[in-house]
Design a protein around this motif. Structure first.
Motif, PDB file in Angstrom:
ATOM      1  N   GLU A  76     -76.196 109.681  73.029  1.00 19.97           N
ATOM      2  CA  GLU A  76     -76.374 108.648  74.063  1.00 19.97           C
ATOM      3  C   GLU A  76     -77.133 107.434  73.527  1.00 19.97           C
ATOM      4  OE1 GLU A  76     -80.399 109.646  76.584  1.00 19.97           O
ATOM      5  OE2 GLU A  76     -78.510 110.331  77.395  1.00 19.97           O
ATOM      6  N   ARG A  77     -77.980 107.631  72.542  1.00 24.50           N
ATOM      7  CA  ARG A  77     -78.707 106.504  71.942  1.00 24.50           C
ATOM      8  C   ARG A  77     -77.830 105.697  70.997  1.00 24.50           C
ATOM      9  NH1 ARG A  77     -84.403 109.396  70.502  1.00 24.50           N
ATOM     10  NH2 ARG A  77     -85.038 109.801  72.644  1.00 24.50           N
ATOM     11  N   ALA A  78     -76.684 106.245  70.648  1.00 27.64           N
ATOM     12  CA  ALA A  78     -75.748 105.560  69.754  1.00 27.64           C
ATOM     13  C   ALA A  78     -74.497 105.135  70.514  1.00 27.64           C
ATOM     14  CB  ALA A  78     -75.381 106.476  68.585  1.00 27.64           C
ATOM     15  N   GLY A  79     -74.638 104.882  71.806  1.00 26.03           N
ATOM     16  CA  GLY A  79     -73.495 104.455  72.607  1.00 26.03           C
ATOM     17  C   GLY A  79     -72.443 105.528  72.770  1.00 26.03           C
ATOM     18  N   GLY A  80     -72.841 106.805  72.727  1.00 29.11           N
ATOM     19  CA  GLY A  80     -71.906 107.916  72.887  1.00 29.11           C
ATOM     20  C   GLY A  80     -71.249 108.363  71.596  1.00 29.11           C
ATOM     21  N   ARG A  81     -71.507 107.651  70.515  1.00 32.88           N
ATOM     22  CA  ARG A  81     -70.927 108.038  69.229  1.00 32.88           C
ATOM     23  C   ARG A  81     -71.852 109.033  68.555  1.00 32.88           C
ATOM     24  NH1 ARG A  81     -68.395 103.018  66.294  1.00 32.88           N
ATOM     25  NH2 ARG A  81     -67.301 104.722  65.304  1.00 32.88           N
ATOM     26  N   CYS A  82     -71.292 109.840  67.705  1.00 30.41           N
ATOM     27  CA  CYS A  82     -72.062 110.867  67.009  1.00 30.41           C
ATOM     28  C   CYS A  82     -72.418 110.405  65.607  1.00 30.41           C
ATOM     29  CB  CYS A  82     -71.268 112.171  66.939  1.00 30.41           C
ATOM     30  SG  CYS A  82     -70.997 112.885  68.561  1.00 30.41           S
ATOM     31  N   THR A  83     -73.579 110.837  65.160  1.00 35.18           N
ATOM     32  CA  THR A  83     -74.008 110.502  63.814  1.00 35.18           C
ATOM     33  C   THR A  83     -73.584 111.571  62.811  1.00 35.18           C
ATOM     34  OG1 THR A  83     -76.150 111.522  64.236  1.00 35.18           O
ATOM     35  CG2 THR A  83     -75.961 109.155  64.641  1.00 35.18           C
ATOM     36  N   GLN A  84     -73.137 112.713  63.307  1.00 40.25           N
ATOM     37  CA  GLN A  84     -72.571 113.756  62.468  1.00 40.25           C
ATOM     38  C   GLN A  84     -71.723 114.653  63.362  1.00 40.25           C
ATOM     39  OE1 GLN A  84     -75.293 116.538  60.694  1.00 40.25           O
ATOM     40  NE2 GLN A  84     -76.304 117.015  62.608  1.00 40.25           N
ATOM     41  N   THR A  85     -70.793 115.360  62.767  1.00 44.84           N
ATOM     42  CA  THR A  85     -70.033 116.367  63.498  1.00 44.84           C
ATOM     43  C   THR A  85     -70.137 117.670  62.724  1.00 44.84           C
ATOM     44  OG1 THR A  85     -67.940 115.899  62.379  1.00 44.84           O
ATOM     45  CG2 THR A  85     -68.405 114.657  64.388  1.00 44.84           C
ATOM     46  N   LEU A  86     -69.838 118.734  63.384  1.00 47.34           N
ATOM     47  CA  LEU A  86     -69.908 120.052  62.752  1.00 47.34           C
ATOM     48  C   LEU A  86     -68.547 120.725  62.845  1.00 47.34           C
ATOM     49  CD1 LEU A  86     -73.227 120.791  64.482  1.00 47.34           C
ATOM     50  CD2 LEU A  86     -72.963 120.726  62.023  1.00 47.34           C
ATOM     51  N   TYR A  87     -68.146 121.384  61.766  1.00 48.59           N
ATOM     52  CA  TYR A  87     -66.923 122.185  61.750  1.00 48.59           C
ATOM     53  C   TYR A  87     -67.343 123.622  61.519  1.00 48.59           C
ATOM     54  CZ  TYR A  87     -62.467 124.179  60.278  1.00 48.59           C
ATOM     55  OH  TYR A  87     -61.351 124.967  60.168  1.00 48.59           O
ATOM     56  N   VAL A  88     -66.871 124.501  62.393  1.00 47.54           N
ATOM     57  CA  VAL A  88     -67.225 125.919  62.325  1.00 47.54           C
ATOM     58  C   VAL A  88     -65.935 126.722  62.210  1.00 47.54           C
ATOM     59  CG1 VAL A  88     -68.409 127.818  63.489  1.00 47.54           C
ATOM     60  CG2 VAL A  88     -69.244 125.461  63.785  1.00 47.54           C
ATOM     61  N   ILE A  89     -65.884 127.600  61.231  1.00 52.25           N
ATOM     62  CA  ILE A  89     -64.705 128.444  61.034  1.00 52.25           C
ATOM     63  C   ILE A  89     -64.746 129.613  62.005  1.00 52.25           C
ATOM     64  CG2 ILE A  89     -63.437 129.886  59.390  1.00 52.25           C
ATOM     65  CD1 ILE A  89     -64.874 128.195  57.159  1.00 52.25           C
ATOM     66  N   VAL A  90     -63.655 129.785  62.756  1.00 52.75           N
ATOM     67  CA  VAL A  90     -63.520 130.911  63.686  1.00 52.75           C
ATOM     68  C   VAL A  90     -62.189 131.602  63.432  1.00 52.75           C
ATOM     69  CG1 VAL A  90     -64.998 129.872  65.460  1.00 52.75           C
ATOM     70  CG2 VAL A  90     -62.542 129.459  65.525  1.00 52.75           C
ATOM     71  N   GLU A  91     -62.122 132.879  63.767  1.00 48.35           N
ATOM     72  CA  GLU A  91     -60.880 133.623  63.545  1.00 48.35           C
ATOM     73  C   GLU A  91     -59.828 133.313  64.595  1.00 48.35           C
ATOM     74  OE1 GLU A  91     -61.223 137.786  62.781  1.00 48.35           O
ATOM     75  OE2 GLU A  91     -63.007 137.511  61.565  1.00 48.35           O
ATOM     76  N   ASP A  92     -60.214 133.320  65.860  1.00 54.12           N
ATOM     77  CA  ASP A  92     -59.263 133.133  66.948  1.00 54.12           C
ATOM     78  C   ASP A  92     -59.581 131.829  67.671  1.00 54.12           C
ATOM     79  OD1 ASP A  92     -57.746 133.210  69.300  1.00 54.12           O
ATOM     80  OD2 ASP A  92     -57.951 135.379  69.516  1.00 54.12           O
ATOM     81  N   VAL A  93     -58.915 130.771  67.257  1.00 51.75           N
ATOM     82  CA  VAL A  93     -59.178 129.431  67.781  1.00 51.75           C
ATOM     83  C   VAL A  93     -58.965 129.370  69.287  1.00 51.75           C
ATOM     84  CG1 VAL A  93     -58.388 127.017  67.716  1.00 51.75           C
ATOM     85  CG2 VAL A  93     -58.684 128.303  65.587  1.00 51.75           C
ATOM     86  N   ASP A  94     -57.875 129.946  69.772  1.00 58.99           N
ATOM     87  CA  ASP A  94     -57.567 129.849  71.198  1.00 58.99           C
ATOM     88  C   ASP A  94     -58.573 130.602  72.061  1.00 58.99           C
ATOM     89  OD1 ASP A  94     -55.132 128.189  71.068  1.00 58.99           O
ATOM     90  OD2 ASP A  94     -54.350 129.896  69.935  1.00 58.99           O
ATOM     91  N   ALA A  95     -58.996 131.778  71.622  1.00 57.37           N
ATOM     92  CA  ALA A  95     -60.005 132.528  72.369  1.00 57.37           C
ATOM     93  C   ALA A  95     -61.345 131.792  72.350  1.00 57.37           C
ATOM     94  CB  ALA A  95     -60.161 133.938  71.794  1.00 57.37           C
TER      95      ALA A  95
END
Length: 145
Positions: A76-95
Motif C-alpha cells: 500500500e505504501r508503493a501504490g499497491g505494487r509489490c517490491t518483491q514476489t515469492l514463488y513456492v513450489i507445490v505438488e497439487d496446484v489446483d488443490a
C-alpha cells in the motif's frame, strides 16, 4: 555457502501492518507452519518465522524503524505494487489454489499451464503481497536448452 544445518540460506522477509493476522492467514491459506513466533509484552508479534517444506519466510510488523528506511515492505505504501514476489513450489496446484481462494486470497492469475512446464497461479494476500505457487521445480528442470 550454507552451514550444515541450513535448509535454505535465502529467507525472504515481509512486513505486515497486522503481523498477528498475517501469521494466522498465511498458515491457513497457504499451508505455512509456525517455526517461531516472538511477541512483545503486549502479546503482539514482533518477529515470526514460518516454514513451508524446507524453506522459511520471516515476517514482522512494518513499523518503520531503521530497516524501514532501507526498504518498502507494504504494497500500500508503493501504490499497491509489490517490491518483491515469492514463488513456492507445490505438488497439487489446483488443490492449493482452492485452499488459498477459500481463505480469501485475491486471484491475480488463475491456475494455468506454463510454457516452460508445470502449472501455476498468482494471488495477493490480505495486505497486497503477491504470491505465486506452481508445480514447476527449477531445481529439477534441465539446464540445457
Amino acid at each position: 555457502m550454507a552451514g550444515p544445518s541450513a535448509k535454505c540460506s535465502l529467507i525472504p522477509c515481509l512486513g505486515y501492518k497486522d503481523a498477528d493476522a498475517a501469521v494466522d492467514w498465511l498458515c491457513e491459506a497457504f499451508g505455512f507452519e509456525q517455526h517461531a513466533v516472538y511477541r512483545d509484552d503486549a502479546g503482539q508479534v514482533v518477529h515470526a518465522e514460518l516454514t513451508f517444506a524446507n524453506c522459511m519466510i520471516m515476517i514482522g510488523p512494518d513499523n518503520g524503524g531503521e530497516f524501514g528506511k532501507l526498504v518498502m515492505t507494504l504494497p500500500e505504501r508503493a501504490g499497491g505494487r509489490c517490491t518483491q514476489t515469492l514463488y513456492v513450489i507445490v505438488e497439487d496446484v489446483d488443490a492449493h489454489y482452492a485452499r488459498a481462494s477459500a481463505a480469501g486470497a485475491e486471484t491475480v492469475i488463475a491456475p494455468r499451464g506454463d510454457s516452460y512446464g508445470g502449472r501455476s497461479y498468482s494471488v495477493r494476500d490480505p495486505e497486497g503481497h503477491a504470491w505465486s505457487f506452481g508445480s514447476y521445480d527449477p531445481w529439477a528442470a534441465s539446464t540445457t536448452s
